[in-house]
Enzyme design. Structure first.
Site, mmCIF file in Angstrom:
data_model
loop_
_atom_site.group_PDB
_atom_site.id
_atom_site.type_symbol
_atom_site.label_atom_id
_atom_site.label_comp_id
_atom_site.label_asym_id
_atom_site.label_seq_id
_atom_site.Cartn_x
_atom_site.Cartn_y
_atom_site.Cartn_z
ATOM 1 N N HIS A 1 44.867 40.486 43.764
ATOM 2 C CA HIS A 1 43.911 39.543 44.355
ATOM 3 C C HIS A 1 43.576 38.451 43.346
ATOM 4 O O HIS A 1 43.987 38.503 42.191
ATOM 5 C CB HIS A 1 42.652 40.293 44.798
ATOM 6 C CG HIS A 1 42.935 41.392 45.773
ATOM 7 N ND1 HIS A 1 43.076 42.701 45.385
ATOM 8 C CD2 HIS A 1 43.136 41.363 47.109
ATOM 9 C CE1 HIS A 1 43.343 43.451 46.454
ATOM 10 N NE2 HIS A 1 43.393 42.658 47.511
ATOM 11 N N SER B 1 43.888 42.328 52.747
ATOM 12 C CA SER B 1 42.858 41.853 51.811
ATOM 13 C C SER B 1 43.139 40.454 51.275
ATOM 14 O O SER B 1 42.227 39.791 50.770
ATOM 15 C CB SER B 1 42.719 42.838 50.646
ATOM 16 O OG SER B 1 43.970 43.027 49.997
ATOM 17 N N ASP C 1 43.304 44.685 38.487
ATOM 18 C CA ASP C 1 43.677 44.057 39.757
ATOM 19 C C ASP C 1 44.499 42.817 39.446
ATOM 20 O O ASP C 1 43.954 41.774 39.073
ATOM 21 C CB ASP C 1 42.432 43.691 40.566
ATOM 22 C CG ASP C 1 42.783 43.057 41.918
ATOM 23 O OD1 ASP C 1 43.982 42.829 42.179
ATOM 24 O OD2 ASP C 1 41.859 42.783 42.706
#
Length: 432
Positions: free
Chosen positions: A401, A148, A398
């Site tokens: 990311h 990702s 998160d």
């Protein structure tokens, strides 16, 4: 009489000059002869030559390239400095941002994280130029391959390029948009994303199967590698998935596993597994593309650290709103080890590639500049307006990311500078 004294002394100067002039002349002649003798004899020269200015000397183009390569900017060494201009795009102007990274649209209240710029110590890192990038990639295919983080970097690039030319989604396959391709009609460019969190062949854990991944460390993942002959550049990015429970294979043999209680396998640390996976990948690309077809450029983006300062489901897991200052945060522990393995494997692959003509490899070393940006993650804003009804006891964060726009845009600025340098060196070769 007293006033005449000085004039009488001056009248003696011409005779003194006549006496000294010949000796001065002889001294100059001696000095010239001395210089000619000692500096025209090669065997009297020093072995060490100091080049004060390469541009002032007549040197071969190959030497100029070597000097340029050696003096290329070290983008890993620098600091984050405030910048008023802000990003090229925002969360509403770009339509390719993954929902979980659209921090602006999800109501993140502090915007200071958008106004910082990476400043290398040795040189200036220019603002991203989408027109230049598109020109350099005209008629080419760029593929992002990995986990990702590869997708995060791809979506950053698409957003910056979209400010100059709109991308059209022309291919989609798989869940969660894991395989996609965009086309830039203005420059005949394809940019693709291939989901491959190990780069090598792997079977991901699932609800209906084993609760661990399976990795085949001596086989590349053909889901992306089968398309390799159509790529002009590959940007690889892996790391975080190697922390998950897994069983490792080489050939038909089980090497061991990582965190697999209940299985009768030898426990193996994931560092050596990462090393084998990167080595297999780089060697396979080099061997398949090294001597056939067109040139391929391979870029390995180094490990991107996470910034969890608390539990992933608690408020304040990654609460910073400004970058760390120089000296406040260093690359250490697992982050340093993961980065070091990737850099070492790229350097080893460079040596192997010397026997081929068609492969060029480089590391996009972003670990240090990324570890200093704990403020650049979505945190709770991976979901829209998480505190609209007040602060809840539990909220998912998160801290892995990157917000878009955000610090990850800098990765693509450095990537563009690498490509510009390669292009310049390629033109020098053609002019020889």
């Amino acid at each position: 009489m007293g006033t005449m004294g000085p004039y009488k002394d001056h009248s003696s100067y011409p005779s003194l000059t006549k006496k000294l002039l010949p000796w001065t002349f002889y001294a100059i002649i001696f000095f010239v002869l001395f210089r000619l003798y000692f500096y025209s004899c090669p065997f009297l020269h020093s072995d060490h030559i100091i080049i004060s200015s390469p541009s002032s000397l007549s040197v071969s183009p190959s030497l100029e390239r070597e000097i340029a390569e050696e003096t290329a900017c070290d983008y890993t060494d620098g600091k984050w400095v405030p910048e008023k201009e802000g990003p090229l795009y925002n969360g509403t102007s770009c339509g390719t941002i993954k929902e979980g990274q659209n921090c602006l649209a999800h109501g993140r209240p502090d915007l200071g994280y958008l106004y910082w710029r990476w400043e290398p110590k040795q040189c200036k890192l220019p603002r991203f130029d989408p027109i230049k990038f598109l020109q350099l990639f005209s008629n080419k295919h760029l593929a992002f391959v990995g986990d990702s983080m590869a997708r995060n970097q791809l979506e950053s690039l698409l957003c910056m390029l979209a400010t100059a030319s709109p991308p059209k989604l022309v291919y989609r396959d798989g869940e969660d948009n894991k395989f996609r391709r965009w086309y830039f009609a203005t420059h005949n460019i394809n940019i693709s994303i291939y989901w491959s969190p190990f780069l090598v062949k792997g079977v991901e854990k699932s609800n209906s199967g084993p609760n661990h991944n399976e990795l085949y460390l001596d086989q590349i993942d053909e889901r992306w590698a089968s398309d390799m002959n159509g790529f002009d550049m590959i940007v690889l990015s892996i790391g975080h998935w190697f922390l998950h429970p897994a069983v490792y294979y080489e050939g038909d043999s089980i090497l061991g596993c990582h965190y697999c209680p209940g299985l009768n396998h030898t426990e193996i640390g994931f560092y050596d597994v990462l090393r084998k996976a990167v080595k297999t990948t780089l060697n396979t690309v080099t061997e398949r593309r090294g001597s056939i077809g067109k040139r391929i450029d391979v870029v390995l983006t180094s490990f991107s650290p996470s910034h969890f300062e608390g539990d992933w489901d608690k408020f304040g897991a990654c609460p910073k709103t400004e970058p760390y200052k120089e000296g406040e945060k260093s690359v250490e522990g697992m982050d340093a080890e993961m980065r070091q393995i990737e850099i070492e494997q790229i350097e080893a692959a460079k040596i192997k590639s010397l026997q081929f003509d068609k492969v060029r490899l480089e590391a996009l070393d972003v670990t240090k500049l990324s570890v200093m940006r704990a403020d650049g993650h979505p945190g709770p804003y991976m979901y829209p307006f998480p505190f609209a009804n007040g602060v809840t006891e539990r909220v998912q964060n998160d801290c892995v990311h990157w917000c878009l726009p955000g610090p990850i845009d800098t990765w693509n600025e450095i990537l563009l500078e690498m490509i510009k340098r390669w292009q310049k060196n390629h033109q020098s070769l053609r002019e020889e």
